[in-house]
Every structure is written in C-alpha cells, then in structure tokens.
Design a protein around this motif. Sequence first.
Motif, PDB file in Angstrom:
ATOM      1  N   HIS A   1       0.866  -1.271  -0.022  1.00 37.95           N
ATOM      2  CA  HIS A   1       0.010  -0.021   0.046  1.00 37.95           C
ATOM      3  C   HIS A   1       0.959   1.302  -0.168  1.00 37.95           C
ATOM      4  CE1 HIS A   1      -2.661  -2.913   1.858  1.00 37.95           C
ATOM      5  NE2 HIS A   1      -3.487  -2.442   1.090  1.00 37.95           N
ATOM      6  N   GLY A   2       1.927   1.248   0.677  1.00 36.40           N
ATOM      7  CA  GLY A   2       2.842   2.496   0.742  1.00 36.40           C
ATOM      8  C   GLY A   2       4.300   2.290   1.004  1.00 36.40           C
ATOM      9  N   ILE A   3       4.990   3.314   0.821  1.00 41.13           N
ATOM     10  CA  ILE A   3       6.590   3.465   1.577  1.00 41.13           C
ATOM     11  C   ILE A   3       6.593   4.426   2.277  1.00 41.13           C
ATOM     12  CG2 ILE A   3       7.061   2.042  -0.604  1.00 41.13           C
ATOM     13  CD1 ILE A   3       8.196   4.589  -1.467  1.00 41.13           C
ATOM     14  N   GLU A   4       7.782   4.266   3.231  1.00 47.35           N
ATOM     15  CA  GLU A   4       8.258   5.395   3.895  1.00 47.35           C
ATOM     16  C   GLU A   4       8.893   6.434   3.047  1.00 47.35           C
ATOM     17  OE1 GLU A   4       8.649   4.247   8.664  1.00 47.35           O
ATOM     18  OE2 GLU A   4      10.308   3.448   7.503  1.00 47.35           O
ATOM     19  N   ALA A   5       8.715   7.637   3.150  1.00 45.96           N
ATOM     20  CA  ALA A   5       9.350   8.700   2.378  1.00 45.96           C
ATOM     21  C   ALA A   5       9.608   9.907   3.120  1.00 45.96           C
ATOM     22  CB  ALA A   5       8.522   9.158   1.108  1.00 45.96           C
ATOM     23  N   TYR A   6       9.466   9.898   4.386  1.00 52.69           N
ATOM     24  CA  TYR A   6       9.543  11.039   5.324  1.00 52.69           C
ATOM     25  C   TYR A   6      10.365  10.459   6.502  1.00 52.69           C
ATOM     26  CZ  TYR A   6       6.069  13.820   2.915  1.00 52.69           C
ATOM     27  OH  TYR A   6       5.683  14.703   2.026  1.00 52.69           O
ATOM     28  N   ARG A   7      11.527  11.234   6.804  1.00 57.10           N
ATOM     29  CA  ARG A   7      12.242  11.206   8.019  1.00 57.10           C
ATOM     30  C   ARG A   7      12.372  12.615   8.742  1.00 57.10           C
ATOM     31  NH1 ARG A   7      17.607   8.417   5.394  1.00 57.10           N
ATOM     32  NH2 ARG A   7      18.151  10.449   5.273  1.00 57.10           N
ATOM     33  N   SER A   8      13.114  12.386   9.778  1.00 55.06           N
ATOM     34  CA  SER A   8      13.089  13.714  10.720  1.00 55.06           C
ATOM     35  C   SER A   8      14.038  14.740  10.100  1.00 55.06           C
ATOM     36  CB  SER A   8      13.797  13.480  12.005  1.00 55.06           C
ATOM     37  OG  SER A   8      15.123  12.782  11.997  1.00 55.06           O
ATOM     38  N   ASP A   9      14.685  14.383   9.162  1.00 54.53           N
ATOM     39  CA  ASP A   9      15.261  15.391   8.053  1.00 54.53           C
ATOM     40  C   ASP A   9      14.669  15.684   6.872  1.00 54.53           C
ATOM     41  OD1 ASP A   9      15.651  13.096   6.961  1.00 54.53           O
ATOM     42  OD2 ASP A   9      17.930  13.153   6.588  1.00 54.53           O
ATOM     43  N   GLY A  10      13.379  15.555   6.860  1.00 58.46           N
ATOM     44  CA  GLY A  10      12.429  15.990   5.750  1.00 58.46           C
ATOM     45  C   GLY A  10      11.993  14.620   4.867  1.00 58.46           C
ATOM     46  N   LYS A  11      11.500  15.069   3.659  1.00 59.78           N
ATOM     47  CA  LYS A  11      11.081  14.305   2.703  1.00 59.78           C
ATOM     48  C   LYS A  11      11.981  13.917   1.811  1.00 59.78           C
ATOM     49  CE  LYS A  11       8.629  15.686  -0.950  1.00 59.78           C
ATOM     50  NZ  LYS A  11       7.552  16.075  -1.792  1.00 59.78           N
ATOM     51  N   LEU A  12      12.218  12.539   1.497  1.00 59.68           N
ATOM     52  CA  LEU A  12      13.400  12.317   0.442  1.00 59.68           C
ATOM     53  C   LEU A  12      12.672  12.214  -0.855  1.00 59.68           C
ATOM     54  CD1 LEU A  12      14.900   9.299   2.743  1.00 59.68           C
ATOM     55  CD2 LEU A  12      15.529  11.656   2.483  1.00 59.68           C
ATOM     56  N   ALA A  13      13.309  12.854  -1.673  1.00 62.24           N
ATOM     57  CA  ALA A  13      12.461  13.088  -2.998  1.00 62.24           C
ATOM     58  C   ALA A  13      12.688  11.861  -3.718  1.00 62.24           C
ATOM     59  CB  ALA A  13      13.296  14.289  -3.777  1.00 62.24           C
ATOM     60  N   VAL A  14      13.747  10.908  -3.719  1.00 56.20           N
ATOM     61  CA  VAL A  14      13.860  10.008  -4.816  1.00 56.20           C
ATOM     62  C   VAL A  14      12.607   8.984  -4.257  1.00 56.20           C
ATOM     63  CG1 VAL A  14      15.520   8.602  -3.213  1.00 56.20           C
ATOM     64  CG2 VAL A  14      15.410   8.044  -5.428  1.00 56.20           C
ATOM     65  N   TYR A  15      12.150   8.850  -2.923  1.00 54.49           N
ATOM     66  CA  TYR A  15      11.239   7.718  -2.453  1.00 54.49           C
ATOM     67  C   TYR A  15       9.979   8.360  -2.643  1.00 54.49           C
ATOM     68  CZ  TYR A  15      15.660   5.575  -1.098  1.00 54.49           C
ATOM     69  OH  TYR A  15      16.797   5.148  -1.007  1.00 54.49           O
ATOM     70  N   SER A  16       9.865   9.405  -2.580  1.00 52.09           N
ATOM     71  CA  SER A  16       8.402  10.225  -2.781  1.00 52.09           C
ATOM     72  C   SER A  16       8.151  10.075  -4.436  1.00 52.09           C
ATOM     73  CB  SER A  16       8.571  11.568  -2.454  1.00 52.09           C
ATOM     74  OG  SER A  16       7.414  12.438  -2.865  1.00 52.09           O
ATOM     75  N   ASP A  17       9.178  10.135  -5.220  1.00 51.27           N
ATOM     76  CA  ASP A  17       8.899   9.904  -6.573  1.00 51.27           C
ATOM     77  C   ASP A  17       8.494   8.501  -6.890  1.00 51.27           C
ATOM     78  OD1 ASP A  17       9.355  12.718  -7.096  1.00 51.27           O
ATOM     79  OD2 ASP A  17      11.819  12.357  -7.540  1.00 51.27           O
ATOM     80  N   LEU A  18       9.068   7.593  -6.145  1.00 53.70           N
ATOM     81  CA  LEU A  18       8.906   6.046  -6.356  1.00 53.70           C
ATOM     82  C   LEU A  18       7.473   5.872  -5.924  1.00 53.70           C
ATOM     83  CD1 LEU A  18      12.218   4.215  -5.189  1.00 53.70           C
ATOM     84  CD2 LEU A  18      11.050   4.061  -7.580  1.00 53.70           C
ATOM     85  N   ALA A  19       7.097   6.589  -5.005  1.00 52.83           N
ATOM     86  CA  ALA A  19       5.779   6.209  -4.645  1.00 52.83           C
ATOM     87  C   ALA A  19       4.698   6.724  -5.437  1.00 52.83           C
ATOM     88  CB  ALA A  19       5.309   6.897  -2.981  1.00 52.83           C
ATOM     89  N   ASP A  20       5.078   8.004  -6.144  1.00 51.54           N
ATOM     90  CA  ASP A  20       4.135   8.421  -7.089  1.00 51.54           C
ATOM     91  C   ASP A  20       4.092   7.573  -8.330  1.00 51.54           C
ATOM     92  OD1 ASP A  20       3.349  10.638  -5.572  1.00 51.54           O
ATOM     93  OD2 ASP A  20       5.000  11.908  -6.403  1.00 51.54           O
ATOM     94  N   ALA A  21       5.089   7.010  -8.679  1.00 49.56           N
ATOM     95  CA  ALA A  21       5.347   6.368  -9.756  1.00 49.56           C
ATOM     96  C   ALA A  21       4.609   4.987  -9.847  1.00 49.56           C
ATOM     97  CB  ALA A  21       6.637   6.048 -10.063  1.00 49.56           C
ATOM     98  N   TYR A  22       4.498   4.214  -8.582  1.00 49.49           N
ATOM     99  CA  TYR A  22       3.903   3.092  -8.326  1.00 49.49           C
ATOM    100  C   TYR A  22       2.500   3.284  -7.673  1.00 49.49           C
ATOM    101  CZ  TYR A  22       8.217   0.787  -9.927  1.00 49.49           C
ATOM    102  OH  TYR A  22       9.219   0.513 -10.702  1.00 49.49           O
ATOM    103  N   GLY A  23       2.056   4.397  -7.666  1.00 45.17           N
ATOM    104  CA  GLY A  23       0.689   4.583  -6.975  1.00 45.17           C
ATOM    105  C   GLY A  23       0.773   4.215  -5.417  1.00 45.17           C
ATOM    106  N   LEU A  24       1.766   4.637  -4.516  1.00 45.02           N
ATOM    107  CA  LEU A  24       1.662   4.097  -3.206  1.00 45.02           C
ATOM    108  C   LEU A  24       1.470   5.422  -2.178  1.00 45.02           C
ATOM    109  CD1 LEU A  24       4.824   1.848  -3.680  1.00 45.02           C
ATOM    110  CD2 LEU A  24       2.165   1.079  -3.170  1.00 45.02           C
TER     111      LEU A  24
END
Length: 442
Positions: free
Chosen positions: A306-329
């Motif tokens: 259903h999803g992936i972790e893309a946020y940490r205490s140092d902010g959003k990690l763009a590469v994993y945010s993009d992966l989530a968007d690419a795979y609809g997660l």
Amino acid sequence: MMNDGLFMNNGNKDIPKRTMANNKSINNDKKKKKKKRGGRKKKLTVEQLLALKSVSQWVFLDHLPPESAADEFGVLNTHQNRVAEKIVFELHSHSKCSDGFLSPSALVERAHRNGVRVLALTDHDTMAGVPEAIEAARRFGIKIIPGVEISTIFFPRVESESEEPVHILAYYSSGGPSKYEKLDQFLAKIREGRYLRAKNMVTKLNNLKLPLKLENVAKIAGKGVAPGRLHVARAMVEAGHVENLKQAFSQYLYDGGPAYSTGSEPLAEEAVELISETGGVAVLAHPWALKKPVPIIRRLKDIGLHGIEAYRSDGKLAVYSDLADAYGLVKLGGSDYHGRGSHGESDLGSVSLPVVIVNDFLKLARPIWCSAIKDLLESYADQPSDLYLKQIMKFKGIFKTYKTDSAKDLIDACLSLWLSKEERQNAEFEAIRLKLSHISVN
C-alpha cells in the motif's frame, strides 16, 4: 574635517558610517523578526482544510468541539479553550517488547510529552506491547494504531543478485487484525528464527575472537522477547568489545557484515499478502536501507503493497516520494524510535508529516480497517464463542471493568471508540447489531 567615507559629521560628533549602517540593519532584522512572530500565519489551501477536517474527524471520532478553525498543516484552533493543538502522527516506534529500550507505557508517556496525538507501536515481529500501550494511552488522550514491523527476505529474480532483508510495516484498526491467531502464528515462527539468528551471530563473534555468551544476549532482551541485532550489540558493548552500539553495527552487525546472520524470515511477498488478508495496511519500511529498492517496490506493489516510507526527521526524501508516485503508493514516515539515548537518534514525533499526506493514508486505511472490523464482528455474530470474543477484546484495555450481559451493548461500546458515527451507521453494522441483540456474554 575631510569625509573619508568612513565617518560622517553630525554636529560635534563623528559617527562611523558603517556602524550606523550596521545598527540600521540590526534594527530592520529585529522588526522583520517581530513582524514574523506576530504576523499572520500562512492560510491553508482548500485541499489542506478538507484534509485537516477529515483527519480531525478520525482522530477525535465526532468528539470535535462544534466550533473550530484550522491553522497551518494540522494545527487545530478550538474557540472553546483557545488552545491550538497540532495533530502529530508518529507511525514508527519500538518498545522493549522487541528491541526498544522503553516499556510500551513509558513510550506512550514520552510520546505525550513530545506532543504526539496518534502513535503506532510497530515492534519487530510481535504485537505483545499493544494492549499495554492502549491502556497507557487512555491516561494521556493518545490514539494508538496497533502495528508491527515484520522481518522478511526478498529474493531477486536475477540469479547474480543476492537476497535482501526487507522490513514491512503493518498498520491495523483499533480492533486489531481480523485474523489475529493466523497473524500471531506467522510472527511466532519469525521470532523462533530470531533465537537461531542470535545464536549464529554469537558464534560468528566468538570465531572473530570476540567472546560472547548467548545467555547474556537473552538476558538483555528480557523474558519472552526474541533477541535481535540490537541486543547482540548491547552485549558487545557490555563485554567491552566495542565502544558503542554504532560501532557494533558499523564493524560487525551491518547487513552482510562479518557477524551478520539471517533467521527464518518469510518471503516479503508472503508478509504483504498476509497483512492484506488480516485487514492491515502494508508499508515498506526505510527503503533507503535497501541496495536495490526499485525491483522490490515493483514486485511488492503487484502483490498488494500500500505504501512506502518517504519521510524522515530530516524531511521528505524526494527519490522515494517519486517512487511512491510512480507506483501509486501512499507516502508515510516515522522516527523509528528505539530509545537508545544515543546522539542523533530521531525522537518520537520528530517526523513532520503534512496533513494532506496523513489524510491520503487514512483515506486508504479507513475502508480497509472498517471492513476488517466488520469481518471480525460477523465471525462472532455467526459463531458466538469465547474465542472470538477474546479476539475482539484483545486490544481493549478500556473494557477490563466494563460490565454488561449484552453482546450488542459491548460491541456498540467498542464501535464508538473505533469508528466515526458515519461509519457506524453502515447497513452491514446494523445487521450485525441485530444478530448480537440475541447473544448474552459473561
């Protein structure tokens, strides 16, 4: 007096121009800061306002004050008490029931001190700490999401590539998994493998001339807790083999390290399938720790991730945010707090999840959770037994002293804490209530 560009004449006084310019700049900075502190806060967009309303409804379950206004990114202003409350979600945490340092109660208390309003307890391969966390959360007004972080293994389809350890987070409704016994048996096998894994790691360390006893590792883990790498690392520190936990991992216990070992972890695909079958939301944990996350995400998405972790205490990690968007997660994140007390460890509530991101998670999760609660109650209504009732009450510390002989009243009390009014008025729940009206409980 000649003006040399450094001084200007002001009557009988020569004042340095640069000094005056600096003072003026400082005064302007102060005005800006003052204006910033007292100025208007950025208004929410329509999307953010609607997301905040939806998230608040789920958090407070229709107990929201009648008059409310929204502030930026999850801040709720109530006219009744004039207090602004930020709805902080902490979706990745560990207690001493796995490899954390705090008890579930102490973890909840710390979360409360840090302003957390919704806490997911996601111990490794066990949900044993959830009932205690729920009981403690009652005292602090915190909402608990029952969760677990499942240790799995992923085998790539390319033979030249090695397998990878993959952790899958599972998030369940307040009612817990719809098939708790099946999930618990699955997790029990993993926990048994953790004992074997710890034994193998100790053996490897002994072969490296770093003497260690499995008994010490088990003692550090605590009674009934399956030992993990962190417990081995703590034993190494106590034995004086390393200076700290970081050194133990960086030199010996990292994935593929000289003292690393796998246990009897199931396939990542099996874990995702079981999470879906038991009414949970499956999320890939810390994908940045994976050597090749893309094929893992691609295959698990096909299975039902259903999803992936893309946020940490140092902010959003763009590469994993993009992966989530690419795979609809959906995108999530949490501190992964263990309570080590080490410098640099992210604390509870340190990950800032935008309210729109939280709402996307809940929009996905709530129908899944609602269906799981319905399945759980239908099983009991069709076959009323102590076994099903025990499963329903598994995570319900609030009902330890609840007295009633009506199954319908008992379930109504549960539903009022699990679902919103709109969700409870579903026709399917009405049919279940009708069946339960003829059932008595002790």
